[in-house]
Design a protein around this motif. Structure first.
Motif, PDB file in Angstrom:
ATOM      1  N   ILE A 129      51.901  52.891  64.179  1.00 15.82           N
ATOM      2  CA  ILE A 129      50.213  52.650  63.973  1.00 15.82           C
ATOM      3  C   ILE A 129      49.350  51.639  65.718  1.00 15.82           C
ATOM      4  CG2 ILE A 129      49.976  51.454  62.780  1.00 15.82           C
ATOM      5  CD1 ILE A 129      48.014  53.627  62.184  1.00 15.82           C
ATOM      6  N   PRO A 130      49.639  52.275  66.706  1.00 14.57           N
ATOM      7  CA  PRO A 130      48.401  51.868  67.510  1.00 14.57           C
ATOM      8  C   PRO A 130      47.797  50.695  66.812  1.00 14.57           C
ATOM      9  CG  PRO A 130      47.243  54.288  67.478  1.00 14.57           C
ATOM     10  CD  PRO A 130      48.415  53.673  66.904  1.00 14.57           C
ATOM     11  N   SER A 131      46.637  50.828  65.785  1.00 15.41           N
ATOM     12  CA  SER A 131      46.059  50.198  65.219  1.00 15.41           C
ATOM     13  C   SER A 131      45.303  49.761  64.077  1.00 15.41           C
ATOM     14  CB  SER A 131      44.354  50.353  65.610  1.00 15.41           C
ATOM     15  OG  SER A 131      43.251  49.803  65.950  1.00 15.41           O
ATOM     16  N   ASN A 132      45.458  48.767  63.400  1.00 13.72           N
ATOM     17  CA  ASN A 132      45.513  48.772  62.032  1.00 13.72           C
ATOM     18  C   ASN A 132      44.330  49.682  61.165  1.00 13.72           C
ATOM     19  OD1 ASN A 132      48.236  47.916  61.188  1.00 13.72           O
ATOM     20  ND2 ASN A 132      47.648  46.106  62.035  1.00 13.72           N
ATOM     21  N   SER A 133      42.977  49.222  62.240  1.00 13.95           N
ATOM     22  CA  SER A 133      42.153  49.684  61.039  1.00 13.95           C
ATOM     23  C   SER A 133      41.734  51.470  61.478  1.00 13.95           C
ATOM     24  CB  SER A 133      40.575  48.843  62.113  1.00 13.95           C
ATOM     25  OG  SER A 133      39.142  49.150  60.790  1.00 13.95           O
ATOM     26  N   VAL A 134      42.066  51.686  60.294  1.00 17.66           N
ATOM     27  CA  VAL A 134      41.870  53.737  60.185  1.00 17.66           C
ATOM     28  C   VAL A 134      40.249  53.921  59.939  1.00 17.66           C
ATOM     29  CG1 VAL A 134      43.310  55.535  59.331  1.00 17.66           C
ATOM     30  CG2 VAL A 134      44.646  53.250  60.122  1.00 17.66           C
ATOM     31  N   SER A 135      39.935  54.338  60.772  1.00 16.28           N
ATOM     32  CA  SER A 135      38.531  55.219  60.107  1.00 16.28           C
ATOM     33  C   SER A 135      38.383  56.597  59.628  1.00 16.28           C
ATOM     34  CB  SER A 135      37.487  54.495  61.538  1.00 16.28           C
ATOM     35  OG  SER A 135      38.049  54.824  62.633  1.00 16.28           O
ATOM     36  N   GLY A 169      51.319  70.504  61.255  1.00 15.48           N
ATOM     37  CA  GLY A 169      51.084  69.303  59.757  1.00 15.48           C
ATOM     38  C   GLY A 169      51.379  67.891  60.013  1.00 15.48           C
ATOM     39  N   ASN A 170      51.098  67.394  61.281  1.00 14.00           N
ATOM     40  CA  ASN A 170      50.916  65.682  61.647  1.00 14.00           C
ATOM     41  C   ASN A 170      49.099  65.889  60.945  1.00 14.00           C
ATOM     42  OD1 ASN A 170      53.010  66.210  63.286  1.00 14.00           O
ATOM     43  ND2 ASN A 170      52.613  66.210  65.090  1.00 14.00           N
ATOM     44  N   ILE A 171      49.499  64.102  61.238  1.00 13.22           N
ATOM     45  CA  ILE A 171      48.081  63.315  60.613  1.00 13.22           C
ATOM     46  C   ILE A 171      47.649  62.814  62.005  1.00 13.22           C
ATOM     47  CG2 ILE A 171      46.520  61.696  58.664  1.00 13.22           C
ATOM     48  CD1 ILE A 171      48.914  64.630  57.661  1.00 13.22           C
ATOM     49  N   ILE A 172      46.508  63.372  62.608  1.00 12.23           N
ATOM     50  CA  ILE A 172      45.704  63.151  63.144  1.00 12.23           C
ATOM     51  C   ILE A 172      45.070  61.142  62.359  1.00 12.23           C
ATOM     52  CG2 ILE A 172      44.113  62.968  65.611  1.00 12.23           C
ATOM     53  CD1 ILE A 172      46.559  65.181  65.274  1.00 12.23           C
ATOM     54  N   VAL A 173      45.116  59.967  63.042  1.00 10.10           N
ATOM     55  CA  VAL A 173      44.596  59.512  63.053  1.00 10.10           C
ATOM     56  C   VAL A 173      43.603  59.437  63.833  1.00 10.10           C
ATOM     57  CG1 VAL A 173      45.320  56.844  61.856  1.00 10.10           C
ATOM     58  CG2 VAL A 173      46.422  58.676  61.667  1.00 10.10           C
ATOM     59  N   GLY A 174      42.690  58.222  63.209  1.00 12.01           N
ATOM     60  CA  GLY A 174      41.590  57.839  64.117  1.00 12.01           C
ATOM     61  C   GLY A 174      40.972  55.729  63.938  1.00 12.01           C
ATOM     62  N   ASN A 175      40.902  55.552  64.886  1.00 14.24           N
ATOM     63  CA  ASN A 175      40.621  54.430  64.548  1.00 14.24           C
ATOM     64  C   ASN A 175      39.210  53.474  64.776  1.00 14.24           C
ATOM     65  OD1 ASN A 175      44.259  54.684  65.477  1.00 14.24           O
ATOM     66  ND2 ASN A 175      43.777  53.071  64.243  1.00 14.24           N
ATOM     67  N   ARG A 176      38.975  52.349  64.257  1.00 18.18           N
ATOM     68  CA  ARG A 176      37.362  51.610  65.030  1.00 18.18           C
ATOM     69  C   ARG A 176      37.814  51.462  65.850  1.00 18.18           C
ATOM     70  NH1 ARG A 176      35.639  48.154  59.814  1.00 18.18           N
ATOM     71  NH2 ARG A 176      33.686  48.527  61.127  1.00 18.18           N
ATOM     72  N   ASP A 224      41.137  48.625  55.929  1.00 18.97           N
ATOM     73  CA  ASP A 224      41.120  47.845  57.655  1.00 18.97           C
ATOM     74  C   ASP A 224      42.562  46.978  58.315  1.00 18.97           C
ATOM     75  OD1 ASP A 224      38.964  48.286  58.507  1.00 18.97           O
ATOM     76  OD2 ASP A 224      37.937  47.419  56.911  1.00 18.97           O
ATOM     77  N   MET A 225      43.525  47.647  56.918  1.00 20.76           N
ATOM     78  CA  MET A 225      45.084  46.985  57.252  1.00 20.76           C
ATOM     79  C   MET A 225      46.163  48.101  57.746  1.00 20.76           C
ATOM     80  SD  MET A 225      45.997  43.576  58.041  1.00 20.76           S
ATOM     81  CE  MET A 225      47.312  42.680  58.472  1.00 20.76           C
ATOM     82  N   GLY A 226      45.315  49.321  57.599  1.00 20.00           N
ATOM     83  CA  GLY A 226      46.878  49.732  58.036  1.00 20.00           C
ATOM     84  C   GLY A 226      46.771  51.133  57.543  1.00 20.00           C
ATOM     85  N   LYS A 231      44.416  41.332  50.805  1.00 19.05           N
ATOM     86  CA  LYS A 231      44.246  41.905  49.922  1.00 19.05           C
ATOM     87  C   LYS A 231      42.886  43.200  50.447  1.00 19.05           C
ATOM     88  CE  LYS A 231      42.471  42.565  45.384  1.00 19.05           C
ATOM     89  NZ  LYS A 231      43.195  41.898  43.430  1.00 19.05           N
ATOM     90  N   ALA A 232      41.289  41.980  50.709  1.00 14.13           N
ATOM     91  CA  ALA A 232      40.336  42.078  51.265  1.00 14.13           C
ATOM     92  C   ALA A 232      39.885  43.581  51.989  1.00 14.13           C
ATOM     93  CB  ALA A 232      39.203  41.208  51.768  1.00 14.13           C
ATOM     94  N   LEU A 233      40.577  43.465  53.441  1.00 14.16           N
ATOM     95  CA  LEU A 233      41.295  43.965  54.416  1.00 14.16           C
ATOM     96  C   LEU A 233      41.915  45.563  53.996  1.00 14.16           C
ATOM     97  CD1 LEU A 233      42.270  42.100  57.553  1.00 14.16           C
ATOM     98  CD2 LEU A 233      40.059  42.659  57.562  1.00 14.16           C
ATOM     99  N   VAL A 234      42.709  45.225  52.729  1.00 14.74           N
ATOM    100  CA  VAL A 234      43.977  46.636  52.257  1.00 14.74           C
ATOM    101  C   VAL A 234      42.902  47.467  51.528  1.00 14.74           C
ATOM    102  CG1 VAL A 234      45.226  47.306  50.974  1.00 14.74           C
ATOM    103  CG2 VAL A 234      46.128  45.195  52.984  1.00 14.74           C
ATOM    104  N   TYR A 235      42.067  47.066  50.882  1.00  9.49           N
ATOM    105  CA  TYR A 235      40.597  47.216  49.280  1.00  9.49           C
ATOM    106  C   TYR A 235      39.997  47.985  49.962  1.00  9.49           C
ATOM    107  CZ  TYR A 235      43.995  46.399  45.536  1.00  9.49           C
ATOM    108  OH  TYR A 235      44.948  46.705  44.562  1.00  9.49           O
ATOM    109  N   SER A 236      39.520  47.964  51.457  1.00  5.98           N
ATOM    110  CA  SER A 236      38.485  48.194  52.568  1.00  5.98           C
ATOM    111  C   SER A 236      38.535  49.604  52.507  1.00  5.98           C
ATOM    112  CB  SER A 236      37.464  47.255  53.524  1.00  5.98           C
ATOM    113  OG  SER A 236      37.174  47.919  53.994  1.00  5.98           O
TER     114      SER A 236
END
Length: 387
Positions: free
Chosen positions: A220-226, A235-242, A195-197, A174-179
């Motif tokens: 997804i290559p990493s769970n922490s999405v920044s 229309g794709n979603i570009i995703v950057g990670n921490r 911080d959890m997907g 929960k702490a990671l998801v709610y961050s």
């Protein structure tokens, strides 16, 4: 109040020097805005432009309004409930109706342009960290989505009511998801970086879809999405990670593809941005800024160079903003703001031409411009006349 003339004055004072298109060369001449020009501090968290043309800058030492030549700072006053709720600004946002909203480390604020006062809102009923507003989005109904350090809050500016959106998770995560690290409101969909997907929320059906790292191909290559941005063409979603990883989510196939970019694992991707020409910019905490060159099919990296005063001021870039004239503003940590026009590359000010160095932000305020019979340019400032 004279608003547009001040902004027009700034444009008149700016002399643009043409060079090759920036996609063809890594050489960019930046102009800088720092405490020497009136910013309260070097650390900048966000930038927006209001309907009158003023630039609003969120810093860790208050909110700054920049009119092109000088800065006015709004900070927190414990004795004034109409001041900013906290001096440490985390996010700034201009809603569809032109309202300026400010997220701080302790509270959410609406700025009244007429009274020059703030109205404060607090969400500690959801938890102490719910007042820590990292990011702001707005849906088609005009409701604001606030990403906090303790969950996602939906705020209705009309009723001034709020609710905490319950994200699907278990007690251990929960702490990671709610961050909440970043938000992307896209029509009837809200993309939520945690911080959890990556969470996908359908506003109408009130249903979630969660993307977490797994051993499966295309996860997804990493769970922490920044950082998040929607590609304007695909229309794709570009995703950057921490951890510096960059990927593209094909919504139809629910498949992530890694994007090749030379970012260190220790450098967090802080912002993804498509400028008005359709170029993708990637900013990082440690490796500067990257721009994708379609001709060369690769990213070009722009970094700070202590030997070049017109380079990017810092490699720790928080976000990018593009104003209505097309100028790109890079908010950095430790070194204020860097900016440039992508169409012309660089610009110079008459103040520099006459080697005038104001001792304060007010000293840079140009009140009158004149040309004498010998075609000499004269500038009248708050501290004297120069030519």
């Amino acid at each position: 109040m004279q608003t547009r003339p001040l902004v027009l004055l700034f444009l008149l004072l700016t002399c643009w020097v043409s060079r090759d298109a920036f996609s063809q060369s890594p050489d960019i001449s930046f102009q800088h805005l720092s405490p020497e020009q009136g910013l309260p501090i070097h650390d900048v968290m966000g930038i927006v432009q209001d309907t009158s043309g003023f630039i609003w800058i969120g810093t860790i030492a208050g909110l700054t309004r920049y009119d092109g030549v000088r800065c006015k700072v709004y900070d927190h006053d414990r004795q004034d409930t109409n001041s900013l709720s906290d001096i440490l600004v985390r996010s700034v946002f201009l809603s569809q109706n032109g309202t300026l909203w400010v997220g701080t480390q302790h509270g959410f604020n609406r700025f009244d342009f007429n009274t020059q006062k703030f109205e404060r809102f607090h969400f500690t009923k959801y938890g102490e960290r719910s007042d820590y507003i990292r990011c702001i989005g707005e849906d088609a109904r005009g409701k604001l989505w606030l990403g906090s350090a303790n969950g996602l809050i939906i705020f209705d500016p009309k009723t001034k009511q709020s609710e905490l959106l319950k994200l699907p998770t278990d007690a251990s995560s929960k702490a990671l998801v709610y961050s909440i690290r970043t938000l992307l409101v896209d029509g009837k969909t809200v993309w939520i970086g945690t911080d959890m997907g990556l969470y996908h929320y359908d506003i109408e059906s009130k249903s979630f879809q969660v993307f977490c790292k797994s051993d499966q191909l295309g996860s997804i290559p990493s769970n922490s999405v920044s950082a998040l941005v929607k590609h304007p063409k695909t229309g794709n979603i570009i995703v950057g990670n921490r951890n510096g990883m960059l990927s593209s989510l094909n919504i139809n196939y629910e498949h992530f593809s890694k994007i090749d970019i030379n970012i260190r694992e220790t450098s967090e991707i802080t912002c993804l941005f498509f400028d008005k020409s359709g170029k993708l910019w990637v900013t990082t905490r440690g490796d500067g800024a990257f721009c994708y060159n379609e001709t060369q099919q690769k990213f070009i990296n722009y970094q700070s160079d202590s030997g070049n005063p017109t380079s990017l001021s810092s490699n720790y870039v928080k976000t990018i903003f593009q104003d209505r004239s097309g100028v790109l503003w890079f908010a950095t940590s430790y070194k204020g703001i860097s900016r440039f026009n992508p169409n012309n590359q660089s610009f110079a000010s008459p103040l520099k031409d006459i080697e005038y160095k104001p001792k304060s932000a007010n000293g840079a305020a140009v009140n009158r411009i004149a040309i004498d019979s010998q075609n000499n340019l004269w500038l009248a400032t708050d501290t004297g006349c120069f030519g």
